[in-house]
Design an enzyme around this catalytic site. Sequence first.
Site, short mmCIF file in Angstrom:
data_model
loop_
_atom_site.label_atom_id
_atom_site.label_comp_id
_atom_site.label_asym_id
_atom_site.label_seq_id
_atom_site.Cartn_x
_atom_site.Cartn_y
_atom_site.Cartn_z
N TYR A 1 -4.39 1.47 -38.66
CA TYR A 1 -3.03 1.68 -39.15
C TYR A 1 -2.99 1.66 -40.67
CZ TYR A 1 -1.51 1.74 -34.44
OH TYR A 1 -1.36 2.11 -33.15
N HIS B 1 -12.05 10.09 -29.40
CA HIS B 1 -10.67 9.70 -29.66
C HIS B 1 -10.45 9.38 -31.14
CE1 HIS B 1 -6.93 7.40 -29.61
NE2 HIS B 1 -7.59 6.39 -30.13
N PHE B 2 -11.29 8.50 -31.70
CA PHE B 2 -10.94 8.12 -33.06
C PHE B 2 -11.28 9.19 -34.09
CE2 PHE B 2 -14.96 6.92 -34.90
CZ PHE B 2 -15.67 6.16 -34.00
N HIS B 3 -12.18 10.11 -33.73
CA HIS B 3 -12.35 11.24 -34.65
C HIS B 3 -11.13 12.14 -34.60
CE1 HIS B 3 -16.55 10.00 -35.10
NE2 HIS B 3 -16.56 10.76 -36.17
N HIS C 1 -8.28 -3.15 -35.00
CA HIS C 1 -7.22 -2.21 -34.68
C HIS C 1 -6.34 -1.89 -35.87
CE1 HIS C 1 -5.27 0.52 -32.11
NE2 HIS C 1 -4.20 0.22 -32.78
N ARG D 1 -22.25 5.58 -25.80
CA ARG D 1 -22.20 5.77 -27.25
C ARG D 1 -23.50 5.40 -27.93
NH1 ARG D 1 -17.29 2.50 -29.90
NH2 ARG D 1 -17.78 3.67 -31.78
N ARG D 2 -23.66 6.01 -29.13
CA ARG D 2 -24.61 5.49 -30.11
C ARG D 2 -26.05 5.47 -29.64
NH1 ARG D 2 -20.37 0.87 -32.09
NH2 ARG D 2 -19.63 2.01 -33.91
#
Lengths: 541, 187, 263
Positions: free
Chosen positions: A219, A366-368, A215, A429-430
Amino acid sequence: MWTSRRLVLAHLWFAFGSFGAALPLGEWQMFIRSPLHAWISDPEWYYRSVTAHGTTMAYVFPTLVAMGFGYFVTEHALQRPMVGLRWAWAGLALVAVGTVMAIVPVALGLASVLYTFYPPLIGNPFYYIGVVLVVVGSWVWVALMSINMYRWKRDNPGAPVPFPMFATVAGSYLWAWTAVGAALELLFQIIPVALGWRSTIDAGLARVFFSWTLHAIVYFWLMPAYIAYYTIVPRAIGGRLFSDTMGRIAFILFLVVAMPIGIHHAFEDPQIGSGFKYLHSVFTALVALPTVLTVFTICASVEIAGRLRGGKGVLGWLAALPWRNPIMLGAALSFVMLGFGGAGGLINMSYQLNATVHNTQWITGHFHLIFAGAIVIMYFVIAYDIWPHLTGRALDSFDLMRAQLWTWFLGMIVLTFPWHWVGILGMPRRMAFYDYTDPAIAAQAASVTMSVVGGAILVLSGVLFLVVLARGQTAPRTEPATYRFSVAVRPPRTLPAALNGFGLWLGLMVGLTIVNYGFPIAHSLVTPGTAVPAVKVGERW
Amino acid sequence: MSHLSTSDEGADRGERTERHWATAAVMILALMVVVATFAALYHGAMPQSRVETADPRTLHLGGEFIESNLGSALEPDGAVIVRFIGQQYSFTPSCILVPTDTPITFRTTSADVVHGFLIDGTNINLMLVPGYVSSLGARFETPSERLMPCHEFCSVGHEGMWGRIKIIDKAAFSRMAAERRRLSCVD
Amino acid sequence: MIRERIASLRNPWFTASIGITVAIALVAAVVGFVWLPLQHPGERFKGVWDAICSASGLVRNAASSAQIVRADYLTTSVEIEPQMLGGASAESIGRGATLALRCTMCHGARGLSQADTPNLAGQYPVTIYKELVDFKTGARGSAVMAPLVADLSDADMRDLAAYYAYLPRVSVPQPSAGEPPRIVASGAPLRGIAPCGACHGEVDSKASAAWLEGQPAIYLRTQLEAFSTGARHNDIGEQMRNIVRRMTADEIAAASAFYAARQ
């Protein structure tokens, strides 16, 4: 006086070069698994590409941006030559060697384990050793950030550390501490197995170690973007930073709370007690706070610029902003993506909602959106802002810059919004291919196709970005004005020690780590019989 | 060039707004935690509350995950325990049969690497980590047939790892359970 | 110069930050380790301390009260570890060569059979070892093989595995099979069939999955059909039965023909 110019330029060219190489891989992946292409004849190619794309975009690209920007901040915020220039070059060399060492086995198909490693799947040892070298190179940077700040404090007793440096050092400490998790997993679990010294590995414990890193690493990626929000954007648009104090508090909150919350990536894992899952989910809610504070501070700072330019009315000042300034445009587009991406993050943070989206394409979408979107667009903004100071040449293809930023934003929306949707539809996913002819999955085909279009727009935008930078290498020479960071409305003359140093916050960060991670790790280590046979990949006959 | 005049009144108003914003943010975040906690308590939507281990090397030799013991078992108290395993590249049983209107517990583990599964159209979602037993409670209301893909990368055959789950009427399930102790919908 | 002390109860930053953090952690701990576990619908804890221990992740293997249903047929007794049987010594291979003299009648002088028995040359050692053990225990039924392996010890079987693995596979420069049929190249995802090569070596190899290229077509087809009906049941965890049950007869024939022609 400005001694690290070539150092920063080297970091950023390496960063953007690796980004440029990995970007088309991502689009290829999107295309290959979409309805637009027949099923790939050897699925291993797909997983190889995912490993290469993920490793570069997660471990190499953002690390180099943070390092390069950090060295830039060191000299320009502290207004003196940096200490340890030779060490900095050595650190960059380590990153370069590590990158090559990691990518070669991946390219040969010997380490298609994905950037999240996934033990007990084990690939070629040089992949992991390469990643370790990249991390060690970045720790050299951490040490230099710290040393430079403390030397300045020693030479300027009682004076407030310039905010850009304070934020940069906070980010570097966060990175150093969060990297420890993956380092422990790699050094003590994975690499011994990859080298053949051991044949079993505790997959559950490895996942706990990786969650330690997983995580807060986002950041770490976010730090340059947020530092740019606070220290570049207000100045670039002719405004002031609304609150220096609140900015420091935001970065302090990141430092303390970003790391000990990683188990929300393992809500569905069986090896972690439910009490710790709850504890991490509560602290995850806390890490949303510094972002929310940042939104206020930056909007207020931008409002100041708007009103200084003659804007009036409750919202009228928005129209007065310098929208043709790429910095303004990039920051605004970043905020839009941050809003949507952040909302997605709030959904992921509770066990109850997470259960619906875990390991679906929602997560990838989301993370893209949040990283490749909100954060990477600010990397472009940083580059556009500081490039003339690095090259001594003008960067004036403003039309191209605006086009590049708009296409990145639009491409990201078209890529990620349908991506979130197919995740809700349950697309896992994947996978290298999907059978869209089956009625159960047919509904996903349209969204996946839309994402392919979005990805193509992003590749175009990436090319535009590199074109802008390349042009900046051959533009006419200029003498840019002295570089300035933004100034606060009320620049502090003195600060409480807690806002000018990190002892208290590091103590809290380590303490929270012990509380949140100590027991899960310790009891995994002492519980017998949880090590399972390693499964080596890439051994074909 | 304009000068920034920081009137005290303006600065105070700004600081008050900032404080209100921060307070509202904290309260909203706290509310979200409360709602999540409430959902956990009221719906029983919680992760498994115990950690259990299982050796992937010997799953097929003895213990609750041998192949003849896999499948859906109707317990004396009317609940159903579904035992299944994941391996490269299928679930066993590859078609899971469950009744409606019954408390169901999934118990599962991996025979080799990390897998995972979700049940299409539901919030049932779980990881299979070799060495550990995962468990999850569930309840189905209506009969249907759903896909159950593996959603965690498990190496090069991952894209072929799709299971199925069939939810049938409770009475029909009981009739089948009277004849066989472990049920599935494998052909 | 007066240096402000951070680690002091008089420093409001110190007390507030630590106080708030501790308070949040305590409340979260009470809820997460006591309240929620005690309310868990599927669990009955023997008190608060039991709930706390369990919620912390201490291993609590549930005592299995339910009876375990046993099969009325034998399944394999072999424990597979992916790296087992690697790096055989020359002595082992030599001993295996001697033992293999009695196998040449059906399996050929160099492990390449003239009949419809499988070619053993260059087969993965784990595969050979496992099938020999399964023939011996009866997990895999064969009227022909059972008496032949009855007097083989575990070391003998490892030696045989080492020997056959060491023998060269036959291969001609151009595979004569052409493009693989779809079921082999891509499997059938929604029927839960992965590409054959994901386990059988062309893409990656899974321990105990056999190398299929060049095996007699009729042998492959017979084995697939046996998995499909359950007559053959020595695949660990039903992993082959899961796959073949969803294959059509045409696909079985096409896959067998393809692999037989690839040598």
